[in-house]
Design an enzyme around this catalytic site. Sequence first.
Site, PDB file in Angstrom:
ATOM      1  N   CYS A  55      36.106   6.375  11.627  1.00 30.90           N
ATOM      2  CA  CYS A  55      37.054   7.475  11.525  1.00 30.90           C
ATOM      3  C   CYS A  55      38.257   7.066  12.352  1.00 30.90           C
ATOM      4  O   CYS A  55      38.133   6.289  13.299  1.00 30.90           O
ATOM      5  CB  CYS A  55      36.406   8.734  12.085  1.00 30.90           C
ATOM      6  SG  CYS A  55      37.504  10.145  12.188  1.00 30.90           S
ATOM      7  N   ASN A 113      42.200   7.792  17.590  1.00 31.62           N
ATOM      8  CA  ASN A 113      43.279   8.720  17.234  1.00 31.62           C
ATOM      9  C   ASN A 113      44.665   8.305  17.697  1.00 31.62           C
ATOM     10  O   ASN A 113      45.580   9.107  17.695  1.00 31.62           O
ATOM     11  CB  ASN A 113      42.975  10.104  17.813  1.00 31.62           C
ATOM     12  CG  ASN A 113      41.884  10.794  17.016  1.00 31.62           C
ATOM     13  OD1 ASN A 113      42.141  11.283  15.925  1.00 31.62           O
ATOM     14  ND2 ASN A 113      40.669  10.803  17.531  1.00 31.62           N
ATOM     15  N   ASP A 118      41.214  14.385   7.619  1.00 32.43           N
ATOM     16  CA  ASP A 118      40.914  15.690   8.196  1.00 32.43           C
ATOM     17  C   ASP A 118      41.325  16.798   7.232  1.00 32.43           C
ATOM     18  O   ASP A 118      41.088  17.973   7.508  1.00 32.43           O
ATOM     19  CB  ASP A 118      41.653  15.868   9.525  1.00 32.43           C
ATOM     20  CG  ASP A 118      40.884  15.225  10.673  1.00 32.43           C
ATOM     21  OD1 ASP A 118      39.796  14.659  10.427  1.00 32.43           O
ATOM     22  OD2 ASP A 118      41.369  15.282  11.819  1.00 32.43           O
ATOM     23  N   ASP A 136      30.242  16.318  17.273  1.00 32.04           N
ATOM     24  CA  ASP A 136      31.597  15.728  17.310  1.00 32.04           C
ATOM     25  C   ASP A 136      32.152  15.739  18.734  1.00 32.04           C
ATOM     26  O   ASP A 136      31.428  15.895  19.729  1.00 32.04           O
ATOM     27  CB  ASP A 136      32.498  16.463  16.303  1.00 32.04           C
ATOM     28  CG  ASP A 136      33.518  15.546  15.657  1.00 32.04           C
ATOM     29  OD1 ASP A 136      34.479  15.164  16.344  1.00 32.04           O
ATOM     30  OD2 ASP A 136      33.339  15.182  14.475  1.00 32.04           O
ATOM     31  N   ASP A 137      33.437  15.605  18.832  1.00 29.10           N
ATOM     32  CA  ASP A 137      34.196  15.475  20.075  1.00 29.10           C
ATOM     33  C   ASP A 137      33.915  16.650  21.028  1.00 29.10           C
ATOM     34  O   ASP A 137      33.680  17.779  20.588  1.00 29.10           O
ATOM     35  CB  ASP A 137      35.679  15.481  19.677  1.00 29.10           C
ATOM     36  CG  ASP A 137      36.583  15.002  20.778  1.00 29.10           C
ATOM     37  OD1 ASP A 137      36.093  14.748  21.888  1.00 29.10           O
ATOM     38  OD2 ASP A 137      37.792  14.890  20.514  1.00 29.10           O
ATOM     39  N   LYS A 159      29.801   8.489  14.824  1.00 25.39           N
ATOM     40  CA  LYS A 159      31.135   8.545  14.193  1.00 25.39           C
ATOM     41  C   LYS A 159      32.092   7.947  15.211  1.00 25.39           C
ATOM     42  O   LYS A 159      32.228   8.475  16.311  1.00 25.39           O
ATOM     43  CB  LYS A 159      31.480  10.003  13.911  1.00 25.39           C
ATOM     44  CG  LYS A 159      32.890  10.268  13.376  1.00 25.39           C
ATOM     45  CD  LYS A 159      33.061  11.781  13.150  1.00 25.39           C
ATOM     46  CE  LYS A 159      34.424  12.177  12.637  1.00 25.39           C
ATOM     47  NZ  LYS A 159      34.566  13.654  12.551  1.00 25.39           N
ATOM     48  N   TRP A 160      32.700   6.811  14.866  1.00 20.19           N
ATOM     49  CA  TRP A 160      33.586   6.084  15.779  1.00 20.19           C
ATOM     50  C   TRP A 160      35.022   6.434  15.409  1.00 20.19           C
ATOM     51  O   TRP A 160      35.505   6.034  14.361  1.00 20.19           O
ATOM     52  CB  TRP A 160      33.319   4.585  15.643  1.00 20.19           C
ATOM     53  CG  TRP A 160      34.177   3.680  16.465  1.00 20.19           C
ATOM     54  CD1 TRP A 160      35.510   3.812  16.751  1.00 20.19           C
ATOM     55  CD2 TRP A 160      33.768   2.457  17.091  1.00 20.19           C
ATOM     56  NE1 TRP A 160      35.949   2.756  17.513  1.00 20.19           N
ATOM     57  CE2 TRP A 160      34.897   1.913  17.737  1.00 20.19           C
ATOM     58  CE3 TRP A 160      32.549   1.771  17.162  1.00 20.19           C
ATOM     59  CZ2 TRP A 160      34.855   0.695  18.436  1.00 20.19           C
ATOM     60  CZ3 TRP A 160      32.502   0.565  17.853  1.00 20.19           C
ATOM     61  CH2 TRP A 160      33.643   0.047  18.492  1.00 20.19           C
ATOM     62  N   ASP A 161      35.676   7.166  16.282  1.00 19.57           N
ATOM     63  CA  ASP A 161      37.025   7.676  16.013  1.00 19.57           C
ATOM     64  C   ASP A 161      38.074   6.831  16.743  1.00 19.57           C
ATOM     65  O   ASP A 161      37.749   6.078  17.690  1.00 19.57           O
ATOM     66  CB  ASP A 161      37.072   9.133  16.523  1.00 19.57           C
ATOM     67  CG  ASP A 161      38.086   9.997  15.794  1.00 19.57           C
ATOM     68  OD1 ASP A 161      38.956   9.436  15.119  1.00 19.57           O
ATOM     69  OD2 ASP A 161      38.003  11.241  15.930  1.00 19.57           O
TER      70      ASP A 161
HETATM   71  C1  DGJ Z   1      39.861  13.236  14.434  1.00 22.10           C
HETATM   72  C2  DGJ Z   1      38.824  13.207  13.362  1.00 22.10           C
HETATM   73  O1  DGJ Z   1      39.422  12.883  12.130  1.00 22.10           O
HETATM   74  C3  DGJ Z   1      38.115  14.558  13.295  1.00 22.10           C
HETATM   75  O2  DGJ Z   1      37.192  14.540  12.245  1.00 22.10           O
HETATM   76  C4  DGJ Z   1      37.462  14.839  14.612  1.00 22.10           C
HETATM   77  O3  DGJ Z   1      36.414  13.945  14.846  1.00 22.10           O
HETATM   78  C5  DGJ Z   1      38.489  14.780  15.713  1.00 22.10           C
HETATM   79  N1  DGJ Z   1      39.242  13.566  15.693  1.00 22.10           N
HETATM   80  C6  DGJ Z   1      37.843  14.932  17.065  1.00 22.10           C
HETATM   81  O4  DGJ Z   1      38.730  14.794  18.074  1.00 22.10           O
END
Ligand code: DGJ
Length: 731
Positions: free
Chosen positions: A516, A470, A538, A353-354, A466-468
């Site tokens: 994501c 936020n 999350d 992950d990140d 996994k393409w996030d």
């Molecule tokens: C938000 C995602 O929903 C989490 O699962 C995780 O990947 C974090 N970002 C990482 O910053």
Amino acid sequence: MKQIPGIVLLFFFAATLLHAADFPTTTAGGDSINIPTAHSVLMLRVGDDGRVYEIHYGAPQKEIAKTNVLARETELYPPFGDGFILEPALEATHADGNTSADLIYVKHSTTAIDGNVSLTRIELRDPAYPFFVTLCFKSYVSEDVIEQWAEIRNGENGAVTLARFASAAPQFKAKEYWLTQFHGDYKTEATIAEDKLSPGIKILDSKIGVRADRFGFPSFILSLNAPADEESGEAIGGSLEWSGSFQLAFDLDFKNRLRALCGINPFASEYKLKPGETFTTPSMLWTWSDSGKGQVSRNFHNWARRYGIRDGDKPRPVLLNNWEATDMNFTEQLIVSLFDGAKKIGADTFLLDDGWFGNAHPRNKDNAGLGDWQANTNKLPHGVSFLASEANKRGINFGIWIEPEMVNPSSDLFEQHPDWAIQQPKRELIYGRNQLDLDLSNPKVEEFVWSVVSNTLSTPGVSYTKWDANRFVNQPGSTYLPPDEQSELLIKYNFALYNVMSNMAKTFPNVMAMACSGGGGRVDYGSMKYFDSFWPSDNTDPVSRIKIQWGFSHFFPAETIAAHVTQMGKRPLKFAIDVAMSGALGVDMDVRKLSPDNLQFLSNSIALYKSEIRDVVEQGDLYRLESPYDSPRAALDYVSADKSRAVLFVYQLQDGETKVVKLRGLDPQKKYLVQEVNWETPTAAHKRQTFYGDIDGATLMRDGFTPPAYKQFDSAVIELVGESEKIAAGK
Ligand code: DGJ
């Protein structure tokens, strides 16, 4: 009052004469256009005035008498400004400043794409301008789904300004209308609310452009006449293929007709259509059922697996993700040691992950690094490909997290290109999670974002991503777009985003992808074309996840719903596993910290899931049996297409009584072996207990059976195997 229709007809007659002179149409009024699926039909009619009207959407029925007077309010795709007085589907200002549009039938065609899918295109034209709208309907016969979109073409000499541009605006006729929506927020995604619609307009929308589904995703169910339940009642499901700001407007008019105007949110989004340009709206998906919401969901699931998502028929790998175990605090050594855990529990893929990138601005917290997609040399001295090869050596596939659309101000990228971030001039930048959205309307930015995706996924050994995303947009300005195109930013952003996503799917067909967006902030069939699954939330506390997964299951099949076992909420491990097993099972914990018994139990569960549960859950028909909203217990079952196998999940949310659960979807005649699997006992040797060796589906559906779950956090996974399959499997 009786005079009015006559006046209206006279007006139509005069208007028709004018149209005929200006632009000859190729049909006589009265022509019918029917768009059928296996169990539904959309019936349209060309009126004597040349406009196209909706006659019916629902159960197949005989042709309706052609003498019916067609009320102007029932126009299929009503434009503003020339007589239509309710909420319009289209609002266009012509190059000469005329704010009205009129859409008159030119011709239509229906073409079979294959044995199951056909495309109907209805061409309309403004009789006074070279301005054209083609309404397109793809009908997926066996899935009972109609996909609808509009193509709006400007043949004028100057720009036409579009202020409204719905994808679809069908009308429904019933005594009452009940709207089920799926709202929420970070960690409360897909919360269900159902309300009776009252006269006027009810709008479900998003104005935030990116991660636009954060407060609700663009899908709904309309129940006609009374609230539909899972297995009975007339229900229409709608889902918009769009990841940006959307608007779903429900206009209940003075004659109790309901129009659902669905598409890109026109709010603050005027679009200048240049001469010769065609604007293609995103598609809207429709399905109709007279047997409740359950069938609406199964129709969407069947459609999605065949047409709507990537790899619809492939099993989803069991992932071990490190986000909840390590956050961004890890070293190469730690990650490699987690691979051994992945191997032990039988995971297929390790998902890093990140936190793996950024050097001058290392990504150790969420305040730096986004934009600088080189492996951090302190954390990962040998780079990402080393990690991938270490995973591969242990027989584990390797996946990696990206958030390519975003930038932290603390990054090389922002230092070099501060103008690449979405921003408003003369306003102080507002950060969200310390980051900004990159301006994808700028082709250079699109190219950069593609290079991030392409370079990362080309790393040897990477087979999953996994393409996030936020951050939503709350200062929608572009340094790239000219002043008169600023309102197009969020639309252009999302079209450019789809270019990149579609390139990803084409260029890396063997790299599976999870969508994501800070949990489930981008869950829609616009993006899901390019993804295999999505991260719903999350919030991985299984108690909350039951409801979140329940909500998303109304539109999205289980294989798309990533469901990871974690320690959130500190629930019993078996309960957490049983909840995750009803979706695309994964794990997000440091399995090295599990007790030997728990480790054994988890790996037994994963082995069981892969060998006996996954295909039924991911490919089977879903029946939601008992809602977590209505009772202290939730229950659902999945049944394979040939009804030879089924899996029942029961979750006790509060202490309850012993109570039967009635299954659905089974073959009434078939005899089933009914066993509890994933049974928790101190020894791994006793993992199943048999309830019935030989019971028919009719009895299980009529009388039900009592599952072994009574106390809060009890759960049960019950497997049903048909007689002949049981013998074949040696059970
Ligand atoms: C938000 C995602 O929903 C989490 O699962 C995780 O990947 C974090 N970002 C990482 O910053």
